[in-house]
Write a protein that holds these residues in place. Structure first.
Motif, PDB file in Angstrom:
ATOM      1  N   THR A 126      72.703 110.407  54.150  1.00 36.84           N
ATOM      2  CA  THR A 126      71.383 111.049  54.149  1.00 36.84           C
ATOM      3  C   THR A 126      70.329 110.085  53.644  1.00 36.84           C
ATOM      4  N   LYS A 127      69.319 109.831  54.480  1.00 36.18           N
ATOM      5  CA  LYS A 127      68.199 108.971  54.081  1.00 36.18           C
ATOM      6  C   LYS A 127      67.071 109.863  53.596  1.00 36.18           C
ATOM      7  N   TYR A 128      67.071 110.131  52.272  1.00 37.86           N
ATOM      8  CA  TYR A 128      66.136 111.115  51.719  1.00 37.86           C
ATOM      9  C   TYR A 128      64.676 110.774  52.027  1.00 37.86           C
ATOM     10  N   ASP A 162      68.204 106.926  49.351  1.00 40.23           N
ATOM     11  CA  ASP A 162      69.273 107.513  50.166  1.00 40.23           C
ATOM     12  C   ASP A 162      70.467 107.815  49.270  1.00 40.23           C
ATOM     13  N   ASP A 163      71.572 108.207  49.889  1.00 45.91           N
ATOM     14  CA  ASP A 163      72.696 108.677  49.076  1.00 45.91           C
ATOM     15  C   ASP A 163      73.821 107.656  48.909  1.00 45.91           C
ATOM     16  N   VAL A 180      75.337 104.990  54.445  1.00 47.24           N
ATOM     17  CA  VAL A 180      74.482 106.096  54.006  1.00 47.24           C
ATOM     18  C   VAL A 180      74.651 107.283  54.949  1.00 47.24           C
ATOM     19  N   ARG A 226      66.193  97.614  51.508  1.00 44.11           N
ATOM     20  CA  ARG A 226      65.885  98.920  52.087  1.00 44.11           C
ATOM     21  C   ARG A 226      64.426  99.307  51.832  1.00 44.11           C
ATOM     22  N   GLU A 247      63.334 108.590  54.272  1.00 47.20           N
ATOM     23  CA  GLU A 247      63.011 108.591  55.705  1.00 47.20           C
ATOM     24  C   GLU A 247      62.898 110.025  56.229  1.00 47.20           C
ATOM     25  N   ASP A 248      63.806 110.876  55.794  1.00 45.87           N
ATOM     26  CA  ASP A 248      63.757 112.276  56.238  1.00 45.87           C
ATOM     27  C   ASP A 248      62.443 112.928  55.807  1.00 45.87           C
TER      28      ASP A 248
END
Lengths: 156, 209
Positions: free
Chosen positions: B176-178, B165-166, B174, B79, B180-181
């Motif tokens: 929520t992709k922290y 991510d989560d 996943v 990732r 990437e967001d």
């Protein structure tokens, strides 16, 4: 003769009765933290893949056996898919402290409920006074002898 | 003695938290979201030294403290590689930093880092934080530990700290992709939706001194 039979039976049964490791979601740990008790609960977060965690385990085992006012809980952060590995580890090390597997990966939501300062590394340890609810949190590895000092200070 | 020290540290950190809420002028020991990160100069697996200022076109960086050996770092390796593939061309390259003391973790030695990087064909630098000073300055505690930086007039503002991510177990599950967001928001000139996200990681193996 009788004593021998009994002790052999006991020996076999303790071998067979290696502790059952429950897998719980975070609410199980929350209950453990908030439950009233006349003991001090020492809740250690560890995993079989975490070398510093394994290095400090004997400190927790010693505390659990030596101090009647303390209950030690070893909360494994291994994935539930690795339960067998955890069971083998616990049996091989003959761990006496209560082992629980935390089957919950909603880390971001629960870690701050353990302690706001927890950045997520393990080992980490929460100490809770079961009577007053007083807490102390350590995101670190305890070196030899350090845990008992921390605990003495916590209790006094 | 140790207890007094711990108590003092405890009071200092509580005070730090209280004061940060009250004012932005207090200098913390390590970076929080909104702080500016100092540049560094660390040795890459190819033998060359790397600094943030070398990337004159970068809009920012995805700085990842990671290593060869931690199971969570391994779970996230692909990732991390994907993040660089996706965001390097958009101006947010990945910079991977290995903070562990190799005396404690031989699998994280410079040679092993080089091997891993070659084997997996990392498209990003994999730097060794020999003195561990960079990890300390950032306040990195574990691997993997991500810091998204935004280049503001050649100063590097910390916009996000935490997990990629989560769902460490499975990239496909996943929700929520922290990271990437955060980077997408910066690319759109918007506020980062979630500036911190906790996750499990292996504690950084500090050298004893």
């Amino acid at each position: 003769m009788r004593i021998w039979t009994v002790s052999i039976a006991l020996l076999i049964s303790t071998q067979l009765m290696a502790q059952e490791i429950p897998a719980v979601k975070f609410d199980g740990i929350e209950d453990l933290i908030s439950e009233k008790s006349d003991k001090v609960k020492v809740i250690n977060f560890w995993a079989t893949w975490c070398k510093p965690c394994i290095q400090e385990l004997p400190e927790f085992e010693k505390l659990n056996s030596d101090n009647q006012d303390v209950e030690v809980y070893l909360v494994s952060m291994d994935f539930v898919e690795d339960m067998e590995k955890v069971e083998r580890f616990v049996a091989a090390r003959k761990l006496k402290s209560k082992v629980i597997l935390l089957d919950d990966i909603s880390y971001d939501s629960f870690m701050s409920k353990i302690d706001k300062s927890w950045s997520g590394s393990i080992p980490a340890t929460l100490i809770v006074d079961g009577r007053s609810g007083k807490k102390a949190f350590y995101e670190k590895q305890f070196l030899e002898g350090e845990l008992s000092t921390v605990l003495n200070n916590f209790m006094n | 003695m140790k207890h007094t020290l711990l108590m003092a540290l405890g009071i200092v950190s509580v005070a730090a938290v209280l004061f940060t809420n009250a004012t932005d002028n207090i200098e913390l020991e390590y970076y929080g979201v909104g702080d500016y990160a100092e540049d560094f100069n660390l040795k890459n697996v190819d033998g060359k030294m790397v600094s943030l200022k070398d990337y004159s076109d970068a809009k920012g960086f995805i700085v990842v403290f990671t290593c060869n050996t931690c199971p969570y770092a391994k779970m996230y390796e692909k990732r991390i590689m994907d993040l660089d593939q996706k965001y390097s061309s958009k101006g947010y390259p990945v910079i991977a930093i290995m903070p562990n003391d190799e005396n404690k973790v031989p699998g994280d030695s410079f040679d092993e880092m080089k091997k891993r990087s070659d084997e997996k064909n990392y498209s990003f630098p994999y730097l060794k934080d020999e003195t561990q000073d960079v990890a300390k300055a950032f306040g990195a505690t574990k691997t993997p530990h991500v810091f998204v930086l935004n280049n503001v007039d050649d100063k590097y503002k910390v916009e996000f700290i935490g997990a990629i991510d989560d769902n460490p177990k499975s990239a496909s599950s996943v929700s929520t992709k922290y990271v990437e967001d955060a980077v997408d928001a910066l690319l759109d000139g918007k506020k980062v939706p979630k500036t911190t996200a906790n996750a499990v990681g292996c504690s950084i193996k500090w050298s004893e001194s």
